[in-house]
Design a protein around this motif. Structure first.
Motif, PDB file in Angstrom:
ATOM      1  N   UNK A 109       3.525   5.864  -5.948  1.00 20.96           N
ATOM      2  CA  UNK A 109       3.556   5.791  -7.342  1.00 20.96           C
ATOM      3  C   UNK A 109       3.876   4.668  -7.987  1.00 20.96           C
ATOM      4  N   UNK A 110       4.525   3.458  -7.371  1.00 22.46           N
ATOM      5  CA  UNK A 110       4.442   2.392  -7.918  1.00 22.46           C
ATOM      6  C   UNK A 110       3.456   1.497  -8.550  1.00 22.46           C
ATOM      7  N   UNK A 111       3.743   1.146  -9.618  1.00 27.49           N
ATOM      8  CA  UNK A 111       2.519   0.468 -10.257  1.00 27.49           C
ATOM      9  C   UNK A 111       2.288  -1.067  -9.742  1.00 27.49           C
ATOM     10  N   UNK A 112       1.013  -1.461  -9.917  1.00 27.48           N
ATOM     11  CA  UNK A 112       0.615  -2.905  -9.393  1.00 27.48           C
ATOM     12  C   UNK A 112       1.523  -3.805 -10.270  1.00 27.48           C
ATOM     13  N   UNK A 114       0.813  -1.371  -0.340  1.00 28.73           N
ATOM     14  CA  UNK A 114       0.280  -0.074   0.095  1.00 28.73           C
ATOM     15  C   UNK A 114       0.847   1.181   0.160  1.00 28.73           C
ATOM     16  N   UNK A 115       1.954   1.217   0.859  1.00 29.99           N
ATOM     17  CA  UNK A 115       2.905   2.415   0.781  1.00 29.99           C
ATOM     18  C   UNK A 115       3.517   2.598  -0.473  1.00 29.99           C
ATOM     19  N   UNK A 123      -6.835   1.172  -5.642  1.00 30.46           N
ATOM     20  CA  UNK A 123      -6.971   2.264  -6.480  1.00 30.46           C
ATOM     21  C   UNK A 123      -7.046   3.438  -5.490  1.00 30.46           C
ATOM     22  N   UNK A 124      -7.888   3.403  -4.382  1.00 32.39           N
ATOM     23  CA  UNK A 124      -7.834   4.449  -3.347  1.00 32.39           C
ATOM     24  C   UNK A 124      -6.413   4.841  -2.839  1.00 32.39           C
ATOM     25  N   UNK A 125      -5.716   3.891  -2.511  1.00 36.45           N
ATOM     26  CA  UNK A 125      -4.376   4.304  -2.125  1.00 36.45           C
ATOM     27  C   UNK A 125      -3.581   5.040  -3.332  1.00 36.45           C
ATOM     28  N   UNK A 174      -3.885   8.882  -2.630  1.00 35.13           N
ATOM     29  CA  UNK A 174      -3.963   9.501  -1.494  1.00 35.13           C
ATOM     30  C   UNK A 174      -2.238   9.821  -1.372  1.00 35.13           C
ATOM     31  N   UNK A 175      -2.018  11.005  -0.962  1.00 31.66           N
ATOM     32  CA  UNK A 175      -0.490  11.408  -0.684  1.00 31.66           C
ATOM     33  C   UNK A 175      -0.117  10.852   0.578  1.00 31.66           C
ATOM     34  N   UNK A 176       1.462  10.766   0.670  1.00 34.54           N
ATOM     35  CA  UNK A 176       1.795  10.051   1.806  1.00 34.54           C
ATOM     36  C   UNK A 176       1.622  11.156   2.998  1.00 34.54           C
ATOM     37  N   UNK A 177       1.157  12.377   2.955  1.00 29.53           N
ATOM     38  CA  UNK A 177       0.669  13.018   4.117  1.00 29.53           C
ATOM     39  C   UNK A 177      -0.560  13.037   4.530  1.00 29.53           C
TER      40      UNK A 177
END
Length: 64
Positions: free
Chosen positions: A28-31, A22-23, A55-57, A60-63
């Motif tokens: 930005x890593x692709x599945x 998830x992180x 998709x939700x992850x 989201x931005x890390x912050x």
């Protein structure tokens, strides 16, 4: 080590793997990339999570 302890350790490792995926998706890593590194199919990776969570992850931005 007892069977119960090994099962708990395996469950903990699985949870950590999911958090890392998830992180990395959030960063930005692709599945496809992650599935390749884990030597599993994209479908298997996707089925590790509730529908829509990856998709939700992505959104989201890390912050947040």
């Amino acid at each position: 080590m007892e069977k119960g302890e090994l099962k708990n350790i395996a469950a903990d490792l699985d949870a950590l793997k999911k958090l890392m995926v998830l992180s990395l998706v959030q960063k930005g890593f692709k599945q496809k990339q992650l599935a390749s590194v884990l030597a599993i199919s994209e479908g298997t990776l996707s089925s590790m999570f509730p529908k829509g969570l990856l998709k939700e992850a992505k959104g989201l931005s890390p912050d947040e």
